[in-house]
Design a protein around this motif. Structure first.
Motif, PDB file in Angstrom:
ATOM      1  N   ALA A 294      44.256  32.830  39.994  1.00 62.63           N
ATOM      2  CA  ALA A 294      44.701  32.517  41.097  1.00 62.63           C
ATOM      3  C   ALA A 294      46.361  32.654  40.976  1.00 62.63           C
ATOM      4  O   ALA A 294      46.964  32.706  42.225  1.00 62.63           O
ATOM      5  CB  ALA A 294      44.675  30.782  40.963  1.00 62.63           C
ATOM      6  N   ASP A 295      46.856  33.018  40.080  1.00 64.30           N
ATOM      7  CA  ASP A 295      48.275  33.356  39.796  1.00 64.30           C
ATOM      8  C   ASP A 295      48.503  34.910  40.157  1.00 64.30           C
ATOM      9  O   ASP A 295      49.598  35.474  40.425  1.00 64.30           O
ATOM     10  CB  ASP A 295      48.618  33.101  38.736  1.00 64.30           C
ATOM     11  CG  ASP A 295      48.743  31.746  38.108  1.00 64.30           C
ATOM     12  OD1 ASP A 295      49.039  30.917  39.120  1.00 64.30           O
ATOM     13  OD2 ASP A 295      48.527  31.190  36.754  1.00 64.30           O
ATOM     14  N   ALA A 296      47.523  35.687  40.252  1.00 66.52           N
ATOM     15  CA  ALA A 296      47.439  37.111  40.674  1.00 66.52           C
ATOM     16  C   ALA A 296      47.711  37.327  42.270  1.00 66.52           C
ATOM     17  O   ALA A 296      47.152  36.364  42.862  1.00 66.52           O
ATOM     18  CB  ALA A 296      46.265  37.999  39.969  1.00 66.52           C
ATOM     19  N   ASP A 297      48.553  38.281  42.494  1.00 71.30           N
ATOM     20  CA  ASP A 297      48.784  38.518  44.017  1.00 71.30           C
ATOM     21  C   ASP A 297      48.046  39.383  44.529  1.00 71.30           C
ATOM     22  O   ASP A 297      48.614  39.926  45.732  1.00 71.30           O
ATOM     23  CB  ASP A 297      50.157  38.630  43.947  1.00 71.30           C
ATOM     24  CG  ASP A 297      50.893  39.804  43.363  1.00 71.30           C
ATOM     25  OD1 ASP A 297      49.944  40.425  42.847  1.00 71.30           O
ATOM     26  OD2 ASP A 297      52.149  39.972  43.300  1.00 71.30           O
TER      27      ASP A 297
ATOM     28  N   ASN B  11      36.385  31.089  36.048  1.00 66.93           N
ATOM     29  CA  ASN B  11      37.043  29.847  35.704  1.00 66.93           C
ATOM     30  C   ASN B  11      38.208  29.632  36.451  1.00 66.93           C
ATOM     31  O   ASN B  11      39.070  30.602  36.570  1.00 66.93           O
ATOM     32  CB  ASN B  11      36.863  29.370  34.325  1.00 66.93           C
ATOM     33  CG  ASN B  11      35.510  29.275  34.079  1.00 66.93           C
ATOM     34  OD1 ASN B  11      34.559  28.768  34.674  1.00 66.93           O
ATOM     35  ND2 ASN B  11      35.250  29.299  32.608  1.00 66.93           N
ATOM     36  N   ALA B  12      38.418  28.687  36.986  1.00 62.27           N
ATOM     37  CA  ALA B  12      39.731  28.410  37.761  1.00 62.27           C
ATOM     38  C   ALA B  12      41.106  28.645  36.678  1.00 62.27           C
ATOM     39  O   ALA B  12      42.217  29.323  37.038  1.00 62.27           O
ATOM     40  CB  ALA B  12      39.929  26.915  38.337  1.00 62.27           C
ATOM     41  N   SER B  13      40.845  28.277  35.431  1.00 63.35           N
ATOM     42  CA  SER B  13      41.880  28.413  34.493  1.00 63.35           C
ATOM     43  C   SER B  13      41.941  29.763  33.799  1.00 63.35           C
ATOM     44  O   SER B  13      42.667  29.931  32.842  1.00 63.35           O
ATOM     45  CB  SER B  13      42.128  27.224  33.676  1.00 63.35           C
ATOM     46  OG  SER B  13      40.968  26.963  32.887  1.00 63.35           O
ATOM     47  N   GLY B  14      40.929  30.639  34.122  1.00 61.25           N
ATOM     48  CA  GLY B  14      40.838  31.751  33.408  1.00 61.25           C
ATOM     49  C   GLY B  14      40.056  31.689  31.943  1.00 61.25           C
ATOM     50  O   GLY B  14      40.553  32.511  31.207  1.00 61.25           O
ATOM     51  N   THR B  15      39.378  30.671  31.778  1.00 59.81           N
ATOM     52  CA  THR B  15      38.912  30.380  30.610  1.00 59.81           C
ATOM     53  C   THR B  15      37.311  30.905  30.128  1.00 59.81           C
ATOM     54  O   THR B  15      36.992  31.717  31.211  1.00 59.81           O
ATOM     55  CB  THR B  15      38.722  28.948  30.358  1.00 59.81           C
ATOM     56  OG1 THR B  15      38.044  28.314  31.320  1.00 59.81           O
ATOM     57  CG2 THR B  15      40.211  28.361  30.173  1.00 59.81           C
ATOM     58  N   THR B  16      36.712  30.850  29.253  1.00 63.99           N
ATOM     59  CA  THR B  16      35.251  31.242  29.171  1.00 63.99           C
ATOM     60  C   THR B  16      34.597  30.293  28.560  1.00 63.99           C
ATOM     61  O   THR B  16      35.044  29.276  27.966  1.00 63.99           O
ATOM     62  CB  THR B  16      35.267  32.479  27.849  1.00 63.99           C
ATOM     63  OG1 THR B  16      34.267  33.050  27.834  1.00 63.99           O
ATOM     64  CG2 THR B  16      36.058  31.761  26.540  1.00 63.99           C
ATOM     65  N   PRO B  17      33.071  30.055  28.648  1.00 61.62           N
ATOM     66  CA  PRO B  17      32.394  31.142  29.407  1.00 61.62           C
ATOM     67  C   PRO B  17      32.353  30.746  31.193  1.00 61.62           C
ATOM     68  O   PRO B  17      32.945  29.735  31.252  1.00 61.62           O
ATOM     69  CB  PRO B  17      31.019  30.955  28.863  1.00 61.62           C
ATOM     70  CG  PRO B  17      30.921  29.569  28.518  1.00 61.62           C
ATOM     71  CD  PRO B  17      32.244  29.372  28.058  1.00 61.62           C
TER      72      PRO B  17
END
Length: 245
Positions: A164-167, A196-202
């Motif tokens: 979500a932080d990428a533009d 995932n919203a926070s960029g986590t795994t899996p």
């Protein structure tokens, strides 16, 4: 002594009727040809009417409440940090004609996270996605909505920033519950990414894709109209053939 015969009106001077000039007749061969053509138009007209009715009915029943033709839901999963689609090529129509918009209309994605994390869904150019996910553990889905679905996992690390932080996304949505994403496609090479919203795994989410497909809205009415025109032409041909007979 010579006798001169003078003809006047429809009888000769001797009282015998003159032969009438023959009218042009509609030949047997022409009648047969017209009958064959009329029969073909009749069969084709009824076939188009049936196809048009089926197209209108199927199109109406297949769309969801928002008017989209949606695929079945498929689970997009990865032991890594992202699931991406194969590259999708959207071509420009001739002379600048907006082929993607005319054919597809708006593109629609629904995603329901099956884990405890919220879900991120984004669409971006294939080059931007490749750069973002370089050296990131990820899974690529190949034909996820066909009868035979395959996936390729590439091991790696975590993304540099949360999605979500990428533009660079041309369309994206993120949240804790079910998410819907709508995008007006344009020519280029694109990829759909689920994380995932926070960029986590899996990563795990149930995903469905669809489009408005406005071209299908007109297919049924066009078939119905063409069928009616052919039936009228067939009827006119049949009447003409019978009258000439």
């Amino acid at each position: 002594m010579d006798v001169m015969t003078v003809t006047t009106g429809t009888t000769s001077s001797t009282g015998a009727p003159l032969p009438r000039p023959e009218k042009a007749r509609f030949g047997t061969g022409a009648r047969v040809l017209l009958g064959v053509v009329s029969a073909l138009l009749l069969l084709t007209g009824w076939a188009l009417l049936a196809a048009g009715a089926i197209a209108v009915g199927a199109d109406t029943m297949a769309r969801d409440g928002n008017g989209y033709l949606m695929s079945d839901t498929t689970e997009w999963t990865s032991p890594g940090y992202a699931v991406q689609s194969d590259t999708v090529l959207v071509h420009q129509g001739p002379m600048g004609f907006s082929l993607p918009h005319r054919m597809l209309g708006r593109f629609h994605v629904t995603a329901v996270p099956t884990g405890t994390e919220g879900v991120f869904v984004g669409i971006a150019s294939a080059d931007d996605v490749t750069h973002y996910l370089r050296d990131v553990a990820r899974t690529t889905m190949t034909d996820p909505y066909s009868d035979v679905t395959t996936s390729r996992f590439v091991d790696g690390g975590s993304p540099r920033v949360a999605p979500a932080d990428a533009d660079f996304w041309v369309a994206s949505t993120v949240g804790a519950g079910p998410q819907e994403l709508t995008w007006d496609p344009r020519p280029g090479s694109w990829r759909l990414v689920v994380m995932n919203a926070s960029g986590t795994t899996p990563v795990a989410a149930d995903v469905a894709v669809g489009a408005e497909a406005p071209v299908l809205n007109t297919a049924g009415p066009v078939l119905l109209t063409t069928g009616v025109v052919l039936l009228v032409a067939a009827a006119a041909g049949g009447v003409l053939c019978l009258r000439r007979s």
